[in-house]
Design a protein around this motif. Structure first.
Motif, mmCIF file in Angstrom:
data_model
loop_
_atom_site.group_PDB
_atom_site.id
_atom_site.type_symbol
_atom_site.label_atom_id
_atom_site.label_comp_id
_atom_site.label_asym_id
_atom_site.label_seq_id
_atom_site.Cartn_x
_atom_site.Cartn_y
_atom_site.Cartn_z
ATOM 1 N N ASP A 186 0.828 -1.207 0.000
ATOM 2 C CA ASP A 186 0.000 0.000 0.000
ATOM 3 C C ASP A 186 0.861 1.255 0.000
ATOM 4 O O ASP A 186 0.624 2.192 -0.783
ATOM 5 C CB ASP A 186 -0.925 0.002 1.222
ATOM 6 C CG ASP A 186 -1.960 -1.106 1.148
ATOM 7 O OD1 ASP A 186 -2.173 -1.645 0.039
ATOM 8 O OD2 ASP A 186 -2.541 -1.453 2.199
ATOM 9 N N HIS A 190 1.796 3.357 -3.446
ATOM 10 C CA HIS A 190 1.332 4.747 -3.542
ATOM 11 C C HIS A 190 2.480 5.692 -3.889
ATOM 12 O O HIS A 190 2.334 6.583 -4.749
ATOM 13 C CB HIS A 190 0.690 5.149 -2.216
ATOM 14 C CG HIS A 190 0.220 6.560 -2.188
ATOM 15 N ND1 HIS A 190 -0.898 7.001 -2.883
ATOM 16 C CD2 HIS A 190 0.723 7.657 -1.556
ATOM 17 C CE1 HIS A 190 -1.068 8.285 -2.674
ATOM 18 N NE2 HIS A 190 -0.106 8.710 -1.860
ATOM 19 N N ARG A 287 -6.293 4.260 4.508
ATOM 20 C CA ARG A 287 -6.000 3.202 3.551
ATOM 21 C C ARG A 287 -6.929 3.262 2.343
ATOM 22 O O ARG A 287 -6.514 2.968 1.219
ATOM 23 C CB ARG A 287 -6.119 1.834 4.235
ATOM 24 C CG ARG A 287 -5.099 1.597 5.334
ATOM 25 C CD ARG A 287 -3.691 1.786 4.824
ATOM 26 N NE ARG A 287 -2.708 1.542 5.866
ATOM 27 C CZ ARG A 287 -1.425 1.842 5.764
ATOM 28 N NH1 ARG A 287 -0.990 2.428 4.653
ATOM 29 N NH2 ARG A 287 -0.587 1.604 6.742
ATOM 30 N N GLU A 291 -5.342 3.783 -1.389
ATOM 31 C CA GLU A 291 -5.544 2.819 -2.463
ATOM 32 C C GLU A 291 -6.255 3.462 -3.644
ATOM 33 O O GLU A 291 -5.911 3.210 -4.819
ATOM 34 C CB GLU A 291 -6.356 1.631 -1.928
ATOM 35 C CG GLU A 291 -6.626 0.549 -2.961
ATOM 36 C CD GLU A 291 -5.376 -0.204 -3.373
ATOM 37 O OE1 GLU A 291 -5.411 -0.841 -4.453
ATOM 38 O OE2 GLU A 291 -4.371 -0.164 -2.635
ATOM 39 N N GLY A 342 -6.381 -5.505 -4.892
ATOM 40 C CA GLY A 342 -6.282 -4.329 -4.037
ATOM 41 C C GLY A 342 -7.615 -3.934 -3.451
ATOM 42 O O GLY A 342 -7.747 -3.683 -2.250
ATOM 43 N N LEU A 346 -9.010 -4.152 0.385
ATOM 44 C CA LEU A 346 -9.585 -2.960 0.997
ATOM 45 C C LEU A 346 -10.985 -3.228 1.528
ATOM 46 O O LEU A 346 -11.362 -2.783 2.621
ATOM 47 C CB LEU A 346 -9.605 -1.830 -0.043
ATOM 48 C CG LEU A 346 -9.891 -0.425 0.496
ATOM 49 C CD1 LEU A 346 -8.815 -0.012 1.482
ATOM 50 C CD2 LEU A 346 -9.970 0.574 -0.667
#
Length: 525
Positions: A186, A190, A287, A291, A342, A346
């Motif tokens: 993550d 990013h 988060r 994401e 992803g 999440l």
């Protein structure tokens, strides 16, 4: 260490001592020499076979005790109790032992019935010996065996728990490794996306030479490739079944995250109502935004992104990240699929925090929307697991229950036997007719006069088979003891009445005595 054969010889010697000693000091009735040696030989066979056939060895010793001159004499009593103990210790099933006990009881009953003895005394001896000399040692042997089996099972259980603890520790390390790997994905994903955004902004700069623009394009492509490679590597390390909580962001809020993305060249705008989310909801919101911004920079470079955070009246935080379509037709990329890893991760994190997450295309772009409770925790926490008892409490409780059960059996058996002996003593001592009173009675005397010297009770199990003559036909005969002695054969008196008068008085000799005696009788006409 002694061999089993040596132990068997020692056992035979120990059991033979009472048998030899009882005959030597005169505790038993005289027996021929061959009978003594036969008893020792049977004891040797029993001690040699008790390991393989404990029930058979017990029955051999019981046969010796039943065929001795006195029922269950001191000669073979210790051997009977010892073999009963070993039967409980090594017998795997209770049924053979119970059948053996029933056979001994039946054989003892037959012996009592066929012998010329007082059946009540012999019956009490039989039942007392079976209870205290057979059943209780057998129960003690079973408790001994079960205690050792329970201890062995406890050690095996301890080994199993130790193995399970090692497995749990390894599992925890793997889950922690996967959690750290996911956080690396993550965070680094990013950051690499922001690097790609910066390289893209540098690539379109008007005053940049052509070779620098090509280098910026290569840098952007390298950052995108590194992001994909990072996702593949993390996918190998992570565990799809884990839903552990992510690491907290290193002191960065959602607003700071959006500001840093904007400084990197991402066209992003942040809107909120000024309400700060709780720590749990803030971590999950961070988060979600991280994401969503990473996906926007990767799949829709240059598209405007809007991040909205609002807290409702029900203390629920709503995070919404929306991006439009990419501005350049030559650089569109497919939107992240609904089932991507992803977004799946999440969604699992949001669900673990008690919230919901939706994601999908909208207006040519893509939107991610999450609703998070204020606590950031699951609304229905799992009930606490029961605290296991201390390691030794289960074994101690089982021992206490066994001791109480065995003690209750001993107490009940003692009460029953004591009650039987008490009743026996009471009936025997209250049915005694003194020899002087018997001698004073005369045939033909009225029954009312005779009743004045008679005891309260009469004998209920008279030795009628020892009577020298049968009773008068049609007469009411009663039997009395000549003494209050217990556990021995005595002379009995028989008094027969007919038509209110004493018509017969007879002396019944004790067992083994000369049956020739004087008889005095009169017949009423």
């Amino acid at each position: 260490m002694k061999s089993p054969r040596t132990k068997d010889v020692a056992l035979w010697a120990a059991l033979a001592v009472p048998a030899v000693s009882a005959d030597a000091i005169g505790l038993n009735e005289p027996r021929p020499l061959w009978a003594r040696f036969t008893g020792l030989a049977v004891l040797a066979v029993a001690t040699a076979t008790w390991r393989a056939r404990p029930a058979t060895a017990f029955l051999l010793v019981a046969a010796l005790a039943l065929t001795a001159p006195a029922l269950f004499s001191v000669s073979y009593g210790p051997a009977l109790a010892t073999l009963a103990l070993l039967l409980g210790r090594h017998g795997t099933r209770a049924r053979p032992a119970l059948l053996a006990f029933a056979a001994v009881w039946a054989a003892g009953t037959v012996r009592i019935l066929v012998r010329d003895v007082d059946p009540v005394v012999e019956w009490l001896v039989l039942m007392g010996t079976l209870l205290f000399g057979v059943v209780f040692p057998w129960l003690a042997g079973r408790y001994w065996r079960q205690g050792r089996e329970l201890a062995a099972a406890g050690w095996a259980r301890a080994d199993q728990l130790e193995r399970e603890q090692r497995i749990v520790a390894d599992r925890a390390r793997l889950r922690e490794r996967a959690r750290i790997a996911q956080d690396m994905h993550d965070s680094l994903g990013h950051e690499l996306s922001l690097i790609a955004v910066r390289a893209g902004a540098l690539q379109v700069a008007a005053d940049l030479p052509a070779h620098h623009r090509a280098a910026a394009s290569d840098l952007r492509e390298a950052a995108a490739t590194a992001t994909d490679r990072l996702r593949e590597i993390i996918g190998v390390l992570r565990d799809e079944g884990d839903e552990s909580a992510p690491l907290a962001p290193p002191g960065e809020t959602v607003a700071q995250l959006v500001a840093r993305a904007a400084e990197s060249g991402l066209s992003v705008r942040y809107e909120d109502d000024g309400t700060e989310a709780s720590d749990g909801a803030g971590r999950i919101a961070y988060r979600v935004v991280q994401e969503a911004l990473t996906n926007a920079a990767k799949y829709a470079p240059g598209a405007p992104v809007t991040v909205t955070a609002a807290t409702g009246t029900d203390a629920t935080t709503t995070i919404e990240v929306t991006n439009g379509p990419p501005p350049h037709a030559d650089s569109p990329r497919p939107a992240p699929p609904e089932g991507g890893s992803g977004l799946a991760d999440l969604r699992a994190r949001v669900a673990a925090g008690g919230g919901t997450l939706t994601a999908g295309p909208r207006g040519g772009g893509f939107r991610v929307r999450a609703r998070l409770p204020e606590s950031g925790a699951a609304p229905r926490p799992a009930a606490p697991e029961p605290v296991p008892p201390p390691p030794g409490s289960v074994l101690a409780h089982a021992r206490r229950r066994t001791a109480l059960t065995f003690g209750a059996a001993v107490a009940i058996g003692t009460v029953l036997v004591a009650g039987a002996f008490t009743w026996y003593a009471y009936t025997r001592t209250h049915s005694v007719l003194r020899p002087a009173d018997y001698a004073s009675l005369r045939v033909g005397q009225p029954q009312s006069e005779v009743a004045a010297v008679l005891p309260d009770r009469s004998v209920t199990d008279p030795p009628v088979e020892r009577a020298p003559t049968p009773p008068p036909p049609g007469a009411d005969c009663r039997y009395y003891r000549s003494s209050g002695e217990l556990f021995t054969s005595l002379t009995h008196f028989r008094l027969c009445f007919d038509d209110g008068r004493l018509v017969d008085k007879t002396v019944i000799p004790k067992a083994g005595a000369d049956r020739s005696m004087r008889r005095e009788a009169a017949w009423a006409r």
